[in-house]
Structure formats: C-alpha cells, structure tokens
Design a protein around this motif. Sequence first.
Motif, PDB file in Angstrom:
ATOM      1  N   SER A  11      -2.834  -8.716   0.874  1.00 18.99           N
ATOM      2  CA  SER A  11      -2.749  -7.658   0.834  1.00 18.99           C
ATOM      3  C   SER A  11      -1.741  -7.569   2.429  1.00 18.99           C
ATOM      4  CB  SER A  11      -4.309  -6.858   0.997  1.00 18.99           C
ATOM      5  OG  SER A  11      -4.800  -7.624   1.750  1.00 18.99           O
ATOM      6  N   SER A  41      -7.626  -3.059   3.576  1.00 16.18           N
ATOM      7  CA  SER A  41      -5.896  -3.537   3.024  1.00 16.18           C
ATOM      8  C   SER A  41      -6.042  -2.117   2.471  1.00 16.18           C
ATOM      9  CB  SER A  41      -6.885  -4.076   0.921  1.00 16.18           C
ATOM     10  OG  SER A  41      -7.433  -5.008   1.052  1.00 16.18           O
ATOM     11  N   ASN A  51      -2.286  -6.099   5.310  1.00 20.69           N
ATOM     12  CA  ASN A  51      -3.016  -5.175   6.269  1.00 20.69           C
ATOM     13  C   ASN A  51      -2.817  -6.874   7.368  1.00 20.69           C
ATOM     14  OD1 ASN A  51      -4.885  -6.646   4.142  1.00 20.69           O
ATOM     15  ND2 ASN A  51      -6.447  -6.798   6.450  1.00 20.69           N
ATOM     16  N   GLU A  54      -9.260  -4.436  -4.838  1.00 22.16           N
ATOM     17  CA  GLU A  54      -7.552  -5.825  -5.073  1.00 22.16           C
ATOM     18  C   GLU A  54      -8.728  -6.629  -6.611  1.00 22.16           C
ATOM     19  OE1 GLU A  54      -9.555  -5.754  -2.418  1.00 22.16           O
ATOM     20  OE2 GLU A  54      -8.507  -5.683  -0.430  1.00 22.16           O
ATOM     21  N   ARG A  56      -2.901 -14.389   9.657  1.00 23.39           N
ATOM     22  CA  ARG A  56      -4.209 -14.501   8.353  1.00 23.39           C
ATOM     23  C   ARG A  56      -4.718 -15.899   9.202  1.00 23.39           C
ATOM     24  NH1 ARG A  56      -5.236 -13.049   3.088  1.00 23.39           N
ATOM     25  NH2 ARG A  56      -5.346 -14.724   1.885  1.00 23.39           N
ATOM     26  N   LYS A  74       0.209 -11.374   9.224  1.00 27.77           N
ATOM     27  CA  LYS A  74      -0.781 -11.127   9.306  1.00 27.77           C
ATOM     28  C   LYS A  74      -1.800 -11.546  10.396  1.00 27.77           C
ATOM     29  CE  LYS A  74      -3.454 -10.262   5.511  1.00 27.77           C
ATOM     30  NZ  LYS A  74      -3.947  -9.721   4.867  1.00 27.77           N
TER      31      LYS A  74
HETATM   32 MG    MG Z   1      -6.551  -9.375   1.813  1.00 25.97          MG
END
Ligand code: MG
Length: 344
Positions: free
Chosen positions: A146, A154, A148, A183, A61, A59
């Motif tokens: 999520s 998302s 994405n 979400e 992230r 991701k």
């Molecule tokens: Mg998210």
Amino acid sequence: MQTKMWKRLNHPQKNDEAVREAAQLLLDQQVVAFPTETVYGLGADATNKKAVQEIFEAKGRPSDNPLIVHVSDRAQVESLAVEIPPVAAELMDAFWPGPLTLIFQSNGSAAENVTAGLSTVAVRMPDHPLALALLEAANTPLAAPSANRSGRPSPTTAAHVYQDLDGRIAGILDGGPTGVGLESTVLDITAEVPVILRPGGVTKEDLETVIPRVEVDPALAGSAEAPKSPGMKYKHYAPEAPLWLVEGDDSFFAETLTACKSRGERVGIIASRELADFLDHDRIIRCGSRRHLSEVAEGLYGALREFKEADVDVILCESFPETGVGAAVMNRLNKAAEKKVKDQ
Ligand code: MG
Ligand code: TXA
C-alpha cells in the motif's frame, strides 16, 4: 525528488503516454504509485532488488515485512511460483482479477527483498484497468505494498498518496478513488488446508463457495486484544488522534460521547449513518450503512485520515459485526485502536 502527478485517466490503455512514462520509470528502477481496486499501491519491478529497495525507503517499511507481487496474466504467476496447485487454479478462476492474494512456493525469480527471505511469494492480479495497463506496459511483475508511509492508513485516493509520499517517489498515477477500500485477502495455499492470513475484500464466505475448507490464522483473533504493555502503541493504520473503538449499543456510544465531552475533550466520530442519525454531534464522518459493510470498508481509511491532531483529542469509532467484509473492517480497526471502550 520531484514527484510527477499525471492527470486522472478514466479509460487507461497501455499505450497512453502517462502509462508509458510510468512504466519507463519502473524499468529505470524507480517507484511509482498506482490505483488498484483495493487501495493505491507503490510499485517497483519485482525482479529487481535495487528497485524494490526504493519501496522500503520511500515508505519507511521494516525490511522483514514481505511484499505482494502484482501480475497481469497467469504466465507471470508461473514465472514466480514453483508450481500452481489445483486449488490455486480454482481460486484464480473464481476471484482473479480481484482482491485475493495467494501465497505460493517461490521459485526464486522475485528479488530476495520482495519475499523478505521467505521461501514463499505472495501474488495477486488487481481488478483495475490502470493497474493492468501499467503491468502490461512495464511487462514485468510489480511488487507493491500500500502506498502510505509505514504505520498510516492505506491510501484510497491519489491525494492520500501525495500527502504521504510527495517528494519521496517518482510519480503517482491517478485513477480516482478505489472501490473496495481495504487491502486484499491474503490466503496461504501452501498449507494442507488454506489459511487466511489477512482478511480482506474476498471474504471467508466467498472462499467457501469454491473450496471446501478455509481456516483463519489464530493470530488474527489475538489482534483484538488490547496491548499488554501500556507503552506499546499500535503502528498500523494509525490516525493522527487516538482512536477508541466503542463496543456496545447506540445508547452506550452516546454515553461514551457525553463522558468525553464532560472532560472537555474535542471528539471526532466515525460511524454508520444509522448511529450518526441517532447522535447529536457535529464532527461525525459517516461511512455508509451498518447494513452494507462494503460501504464501511470503502469509507474507512478516508475517515481515519480525516481527523487531524489539531482538531480533535480523541476519535470514537463504532464497532461493526464481523460477518463478510466486516471481518476485514474490524481487523483494521482493532489494529488502529489505542483502546476499546466496552459496555459492561
Ligand atoms: Mg499496507
Ligand atoms: O490490496 C492489497 O493487497 C494492496 C494493494 C496495493 O495490492 N497491497 C498491500 O500490500 O496491502 P502490503 O504490503 O501493505 O501488505 C502485504 C501483506 C502483508 O501483511 C505481508 O506480511 C503479507 O502480505 N505477505 C506478503 N508476502 C507474504 C508471504 N510470502 N507470506 C506471508 N505473508 C506475506
């Protein structure tokens, strides 16, 4: 990495070949995307640090943002939390499976990168047959944000996941479009009075039918403010073109549109069908009726992905009332917006 796309499953069982293959990949420390009733999630074995690390890498992230752990039964919650307080039991009875994530004191069973070093762990039971079948087949709780790339809207379809993560993850289970579209609600029940940390599919009004008091994290109100530093950009739910959130009546929206056009800007619009019918413009994505905010929630992320940088210079988006699921819709739009245009 080759990303496997299994063909769409409509009545999934834990013994289906696709579900078993996906579960085996998860047990082999790989990451697999799957549908839930809210948005698609990117799953990994929540008890395995190396597997969870793959989520952050796929991701892009930041590692200080903790993940939600998905479970298919209450025993798995007991395996993750220090205790299940009575308020949690009542909420699980009322809203699980469903779009409500509860924050418990962690007993340390979840891998440390799931909780980003916090003493708490976020848990939910998704209301989706394919998610539940996968959880049962893997027989382990699954950490799943999520599915994405970090910062993007998302995904509400398997195609959205593919756009963002093809080549970066082991596989995608297709369960068709998700239902809620935004979400889950994140509720901290470790405080004396439960606090909503993120508004979502289960609304404050819904929660208040079960528990006497619910607070909303004051930081959520702050998210409505425009960024103070001019260079600062929101990095959440961002569409390709800048999004302006228009606050005012339908005539004000029409005036804003005219002003953009007179500057030669190519404009995309995200609007309810009521506003869309009022405007005279060809690039409009209609997301439901403003009288049924659940329709707007369902269509929003797809709409944010629809307008490509090459096609529009700016996206004008309607503002919605913050009642019921409208609170979650406006929370996401405030984060996605580059600026607000207000009627004076
Ligand atoms: Mg998210
Ligand atoms: O509907 C959903 O919740 C989706 C689907 C896939 O289940 N998942 C999802 O995950 O939205 P993600 O990672 O995009 O968002 C998780 C949110 C973040 O805002 C995170 O900061 C918060 O939950 N969170 C996770 N663990 C937490 C904790 N221990 N304390 C406070 N917040 C936590």
